[in-house]
Design a protein around this motif. Structure first.
Motif, PDB file in Angstrom:
ATOM      1  N   HIS A 103       7.697 -86.860 -27.101  1.00 20.37           N
ATOM      2  CA  HIS A 103       7.736 -86.742 -25.682  1.00 20.37           C
ATOM      3  C   HIS A 103       7.363 -85.206 -25.293  1.00 20.37           C
ATOM      4  CE1 HIS A 103       9.706 -90.453 -24.854  1.00 20.37           C
ATOM      5  NE2 HIS A 103      10.454 -89.964 -25.449  1.00 20.37           N
ATOM      6  N   PRO A 104       5.987 -84.782 -25.966  1.00 19.27           N
ATOM      7  CA  PRO A 104       5.561 -83.349 -25.924  1.00 19.27           C
ATOM      8  C   PRO A 104       5.074 -83.294 -24.339  1.00 19.27           C
ATOM      9  CG  PRO A 104       3.845 -84.891 -26.703  1.00 19.27           C
ATOM     10  CD  PRO A 104       5.038 -85.836 -26.513  1.00 19.27           C
ATOM     11  N   LYS A 105       5.092 -81.834 -24.133  1.00 16.44           N
ATOM     12  CA  LYS A 105       4.511 -81.371 -22.777  1.00 16.44           C
ATOM     13  C   LYS A 105       3.059 -81.639 -22.739  1.00 16.44           C
ATOM     14  CE  LYS A 105       8.043 -78.015 -21.769  1.00 16.44           C
ATOM     15  NZ  LYS A 105       8.449 -76.475 -21.304  1.00 16.44           N
ATOM     16  N   VAL A 106       2.451 -81.429 -23.954  1.00 20.18           N
ATOM     17  CA  VAL A 106       0.704 -81.502 -23.800  1.00 20.18           C
ATOM     18  C   VAL A 106       0.460 -82.573 -25.068  1.00 20.18           C
ATOM     19  CG1 VAL A 106      -1.200 -80.255 -23.745  1.00 20.18           C
ATOM     20  CG2 VAL A 106       0.744 -79.123 -22.935  1.00 20.18           C
ATOM     21  N   PHE A 107      -0.647 -83.376 -24.723  1.00 19.67           N
ATOM     22  CA  PHE A 107      -1.294 -83.928 -25.719  1.00 19.67           C
ATOM     23  C   PHE A 107      -2.534 -83.532 -25.965  1.00 19.67           C
ATOM     24  CE2 PHE A 107       1.782 -87.175 -24.710  1.00 19.67           C
ATOM     25  CZ  PHE A 107       2.004 -87.917 -25.643  1.00 19.67           C
ATOM     26  N   LEU A 108      -2.923 -83.138 -27.150  1.00 19.81           N
ATOM     27  CA  LEU A 108      -4.040 -82.561 -27.787  1.00 19.81           C
ATOM     28  C   LEU A 108      -4.988 -83.667 -28.587  1.00 19.81           C
ATOM     29  CD1 LEU A 108      -3.154 -78.834 -28.739  1.00 19.81           C
ATOM     30  CD2 LEU A 108      -3.772 -79.734 -26.509  1.00 19.81           C
ATOM     31  N   MET A 109      -6.102 -84.126 -28.338  1.00 19.02           N
ATOM     32  CA  MET A 109      -6.848 -85.161 -29.143  1.00 19.02           C
ATOM     33  C   MET A 109      -8.386 -84.407 -29.450  1.00 19.02           C
ATOM     34  SD  MET A 109      -5.921 -88.540 -26.965  1.00 19.02           S
ATOM     35  CE  MET A 109      -4.393 -89.220 -26.881  1.00 19.02           C
ATOM     36  N   ASP A 110      -8.348 -84.154 -30.803  1.00 20.30           N
ATOM     37  CA  ASP A 110      -9.763 -83.845 -31.439  1.00 20.30           C
ATOM     38  C   ASP A 110     -10.541 -84.928 -31.966  1.00 20.30           C
ATOM     39  OD1 ASP A 110     -11.616 -82.168 -32.582  1.00 20.30           O
ATOM     40  OD2 ASP A 110     -10.317 -81.409 -34.134  1.00 20.30           O
ATOM     41  N   GLU A 111     -11.478 -85.124 -31.162  1.00 24.08           N
ATOM     42  CA  GLU A 111     -12.307 -86.409 -31.493  1.00 24.08           C
ATOM     43  C   GLU A 111     -11.506 -87.402 -32.243  1.00 24.08           C
ATOM     44  OE1 GLU A 111     -16.359 -85.835 -31.811  1.00 24.08           O
ATOM     45  OE2 GLU A 111     -16.152 -83.703 -31.933  1.00 24.08           O
ATOM     46  N   PRO A 112     -10.601 -87.933 -31.594  1.00 22.89           N
ATOM     47  CA  PRO A 112      -9.803 -89.135 -31.913  1.00 22.89           C
ATOM     48  C   PRO A 112     -10.439 -90.719 -32.079  1.00 22.89           C
ATOM     49  CG  PRO A 112      -9.240 -89.183 -29.622  1.00 22.89           C
ATOM     50  CD  PRO A 112     -10.205 -87.882 -30.140  1.00 22.89           C
ATOM     51  N   LEU A 113     -11.574 -90.668 -31.612  1.00 26.80           N
ATOM     52  CA  LEU A 113     -12.315 -92.027 -31.755  1.00 26.80           C
ATOM     53  C   LEU A 113     -13.672 -91.983 -32.532  1.00 26.80           C
ATOM     54  CD1 LEU A 113     -12.010 -93.225 -27.982  1.00 26.80           C
ATOM     55  CD2 LEU A 113     -10.262 -93.236 -29.951  1.00 26.80           C
ATOM     56  N   SER A 114     -13.777 -90.654 -33.225  1.00 21.82           N
ATOM     57  CA  SER A 114     -15.092 -90.611 -33.769  1.00 21.82           C
ATOM     58  C   SER A 114     -15.383 -91.407 -35.015  1.00 21.82           C
ATOM     59  CB  SER A 114     -15.332 -89.183 -34.211  1.00 21.82           C
ATOM     60  OG  SER A 114     -14.399 -88.764 -35.332  1.00 21.82           O
ATOM     61  N   GLN A 136      -8.902 -86.804 -35.724  1.00 23.19           N
ATOM     62  CA  GLN A 136      -9.786 -87.863 -35.778  1.00 23.19           C
ATOM     63  C   GLN A 136      -9.681 -88.623 -37.003  1.00 23.19           C
ATOM     64  OE1 GLN A 136     -13.482 -85.180 -35.919  1.00 23.19           O
ATOM     65  NE2 GLN A 136     -13.769 -86.102 -37.921  1.00 23.19           N
ATOM     66  N   ASN A 137      -8.871 -87.975 -38.186  1.00 23.40           N
ATOM     67  CA  ASN A 137      -8.870 -88.689 -39.289  1.00 23.40           C
ATOM     68  C   ASN A 137      -7.353 -89.347 -39.607  1.00 23.40           C
ATOM     69  OD1 ASN A 137      -7.077 -86.601 -39.577  1.00 23.40           O
ATOM     70  ND2 ASN A 137      -8.228 -85.675 -41.651  1.00 23.40           N
ATOM     71  N   TYR A 138      -6.814 -89.465 -38.304  1.00 23.60           N
ATOM     72  CA  TYR A 138      -5.275 -90.290 -38.195  1.00 23.60           C
ATOM     73  C   TYR A 138      -4.336 -89.284 -38.910  1.00 23.60           C
ATOM     74  CZ  TYR A 138      -8.863 -93.911 -37.802  1.00 23.60           C
ATOM     75  OH  TYR A 138     -10.236 -94.668 -37.544  1.00 23.60           O
ATOM     76  N   ALA A 139      -4.500 -88.903 -40.081  1.00 25.84           N
ATOM     77  CA  ALA A 139      -3.627 -88.140 -41.021  1.00 25.84           C
ATOM     78  C   ALA A 139      -2.141 -88.669 -41.428  1.00 25.84           C
ATOM     79  CB  ALA A 139      -3.418 -86.678 -40.224  1.00 25.84           C
ATOM     80  N   LEU A 140      -2.149 -90.216 -41.459  1.00 24.15           N
ATOM     81  CA  LEU A 140      -1.212 -90.832 -41.628  1.00 24.15           C
ATOM     82  C   LEU A 140      -0.655 -90.906 -43.092  1.00 24.15           C
ATOM     83  CD1 LEU A 140      -1.915 -94.068 -39.591  1.00 24.15           C
ATOM     84  CD2 LEU A 140      -0.598 -92.158 -38.921  1.00 24.15           C
ATOM     85  N   TYR A 141       0.522 -90.836 -43.535  1.00 24.19           N
ATOM     86  CA  TYR A 141       1.040 -91.131 -44.910  1.00 24.19           C
ATOM     87  C   TYR A 141       1.086 -92.659 -45.452  1.00 24.19           C
ATOM     88  CZ  TYR A 141       3.233 -86.546 -43.745  1.00 24.19           C
ATOM     89  OH  TYR A 141       3.496 -85.230 -43.186  1.00 24.19           O
ATOM     90  N   PRO A 142      -0.064 -92.745 -46.141  1.00 25.00           N
ATOM     91  CA  PRO A 142      -0.398 -94.014 -46.801  1.00 25.00           C
ATOM     92  C   PRO A 142       0.672 -94.677 -47.461  1.00 25.00           C
ATOM     93  CG  PRO A 142      -1.363 -92.367 -48.422  1.00 25.00           C
ATOM     94  CD  PRO A 142      -0.806 -91.482 -47.063  1.00 25.00           C
ATOM     95  N   HIS A 143       1.715 -94.018 -47.975  1.00 28.85           N
ATOM     96  CA  HIS A 143       3.105 -94.880 -48.649  1.00 28.85           C
ATOM     97  C   HIS A 143       4.086 -94.823 -47.682  1.00 28.85           C
ATOM     98  CE1 HIS A 143       3.887 -90.481 -48.718  1.00 28.85           C
ATOM     99  NE2 HIS A 143       5.238 -90.692 -48.731  1.00 28.85           N
ATOM    100  N   LEU A 144       4.050 -94.549 -46.546  1.00 24.25           N
ATOM    101  CA  LEU A 144       5.045 -94.934 -45.410  1.00 24.25           C
ATOM    102  C   LEU A 144       4.568 -95.979 -44.650  1.00 24.25           C
ATOM    103  CD1 LEU A 144       6.254 -91.235 -44.446  1.00 24.25           C
ATOM    104  CD2 LEU A 144       7.098 -92.580 -46.261  1.00 24.25           C
ATOM    105  N   THR A 145       5.542 -96.711 -44.022  1.00 24.26           N
ATOM    106  CA  THR A 145       5.248 -97.822 -42.898  1.00 24.26           C
ATOM    107  C   THR A 145       4.835 -97.210 -41.933  1.00 24.26           C
ATOM    108  OG1 THR A 145       7.515 -97.821 -42.260  1.00 24.26           O
ATOM    109  CG2 THR A 145       6.862 -99.479 -44.252  1.00 24.26           C
ATOM    110  N   VAL A 146       4.457 -98.191 -40.764  1.00 21.32           N
ATOM    111  CA  VAL A 146       4.086 -97.673 -39.645  1.00 21.32           C
ATOM    112  C   VAL A 146       5.384 -97.041 -38.841  1.00 21.32           C
ATOM    113  CG1 VAL A 146       3.719 -98.356 -37.213  1.00 21.32           C
ATOM    114  CG2 VAL A 146       2.354 -99.323 -39.197  1.00 21.32           C
ATOM    115  N   PHE A 147       6.427 -97.523 -38.988  1.00 23.49           N
ATOM    116  CA  PHE A 147       7.682 -97.109 -38.385  1.00 23.49           C
ATOM    117  C   PHE A 147       7.931 -95.819 -38.906  1.00 23.49           C
ATOM    118  CE2 PHE A 147      12.051 -96.130 -38.217  1.00 23.49           C
ATOM    119  CZ  PHE A 147      12.507 -96.782 -36.805  1.00 23.49           C
ATOM    120  N   GLN A 148       8.077 -95.587 -40.208  1.00 20.49           N
ATOM    121  CA  GLN A 148       7.841 -94.322 -40.924  1.00 20.49           C
ATOM    122  C   GLN A 148       7.147 -93.064 -40.598  1.00 20.49           C
ATOM    123  OE1 GLN A 148       8.199 -95.821 -44.913  1.00 20.49           O
ATOM    124  NE2 GLN A 148      10.181 -96.087 -45.036  1.00 20.49           N
TER     125      GLN A 148
END
Length: 361
Positions: A152-163, A83-95
């Motif tokens: 390309h995982p076998k399973v996607f897990l999503m934990d309240e991604p829109l909250s 739910q908190n995205y967990a993106l690296y702020p110093h990296l670009t979208v591509f990275q």
């Protein structure tokens, strides 16, 4: 093809708290399974057990028949979106999207190909050089999903991604996730406390409470045939009205339940409301042949919902909420009577909370 089997799973923490009790569940290949329930019901714990981020106290977790209990999270071929995205702020979208592939030492040409493919699916082609701080909440969530897609995982897990999104973005992202599921044709397991999200996205919905499954089924099945009071109250908005059978005007028709304490349930959208003074005795007799009287009371409050409104009705013994097209002829303080069709009534055992199969009068 990926199926997941949970067999008698239990999760108990060192302090003695049990988050999951003896839970068994099978998740089919390419199913969009939604785990829904109130905070603390165990849904996120269950997701983390599947991901390998938590270890079960007992029971078996299998993927395609293979026991996965002792398999590390990185080796389960599962991608998780938080739910908190967990993106690296110093990296670009591509990275950010390429990060897990680089850690696996995938060749650069393949990384670019997979990232660009995922970006096209999610409409991120023009944002690959930006950093997370330059993106909207919806765009950041797309990047988080893109980071999962490239593997390309076998399973996607999503934990309240829109909250963390506002109401408008939540609707847009629900559409995005639904489209993504149809395009990728893989298994999705989605956690939410929002029953609207659950009913909109899931091909099957599992309702949880206090570490147990209370009911599992297609969204419409949960709405039309709730297995117990908990599910009946949790699924549906506004929630179902409940009243003791002996307190309702329908009690005289319930001979089949003589000697048992029964709860009667009716959804707000299935209730008819009429002024108490607008019916002659003859009209009432005709109406009661087709409908079941529920209660008499007075209007305590009206809430406008555009073309519809919620009307709160009460008396000394009970209260009820009615969802109806706007009624200018009904005002707060006015005495009214409520009724419904027989087919819309649910009966529950007061002691166990379980639904009773017989609905006939």
């Amino acid at each position: 093809m990926t199926t997941i089997q949970l067999e008698h799973i239990k999760k108990q923490y060192p302090n003695g708290f049990t988050a999951i009790h003896d839970l068994s569940l099978e998740i089919q290949d390419q199913e969009f399974l939604v785990l829904v329930g109130p905070s603390g019901c165990g849904k996120t714990t269950l997701l983390r057990l599947i991901a390998g981020l938590e270890e079960a106290s007992s029971g078996l977790l299998k993927m395609d028949g293979r026991v996965m209990n002792n398999v590390e999270a990185r080796d389960r071929d599962i991608a998780m979106v938080f739910q908190n995205y967990a993106l690296y702020p110093h990296l670009t979208v591509f990275q950010n999207m390429a990060f897990s592939l680089r850690m696996r030492r995938v060749r650069k040409s393949l990384i670019r190909e997979q990232v660009e493919d995922a970006a096209e699916i999610l409409g991120l082609e023009n944002l690959l050089d930006r950093k997370p701080g330059e993106l909207s909440g919806g765009q950041r969530q797309r990047v988080a999903m893109g980071r999962a897609i490239v593997r390309h995982p076998k399973v996607f897990l999503m934990d309240e991604p829109l909250s963390n999104l506002d109401a408008k973005l939540r609707v847009e992202m629900r559409e995005e996730i639904s489209r993504l599921y149809r395009k990728l044709k893989t298994t999705f397991i989605y956690v939410t406390h929002d029953q609207i999200e659950a009913m909109t996205l899931g091909t099957r919905v599992v309702v949880m409470d206090h570490g147990d499954i209370r009911q599992s089924g297609a969204p419409q099945e949960l709405y039309e045939k709730p297995a117990n009071v908990f599910v009946a109250g949790f699924i549906g908005k506004p929630e179902m009205n409940f009243m003791p059978l002996e307190a309702s005007l329908a009690a005289s028709s319930a001979a089949a339940y003589t000697g048992r304490k029964i709860i009667l349930g009716v959804r707000p959208e299935h209730i008819h409301i009429t002024p108490a003074t607008s019916r002659t005795e003859q009209t009432e007799q005709v109406e009661q042949a087709e409908q079941v009287p529920l209660m008499r009371g007075h209007i305590k409050l009206k809430e406008m919902l555009g073309d519809d409104e919620l009307i709160y009705v009460g008396n000394d013994e009970q209260k009820c909420v009615v969802l109806t097209p706007s009624r200018e002829d009904l005002l707060p303080g006015e005495n009214v009577r409520l009724s419904t069709e027989r087919a819309n009534i649910h009966f529950f055992d007061e002691q166990t909370g379980e639904a009773l199969a017989c609905r006939s009068f």
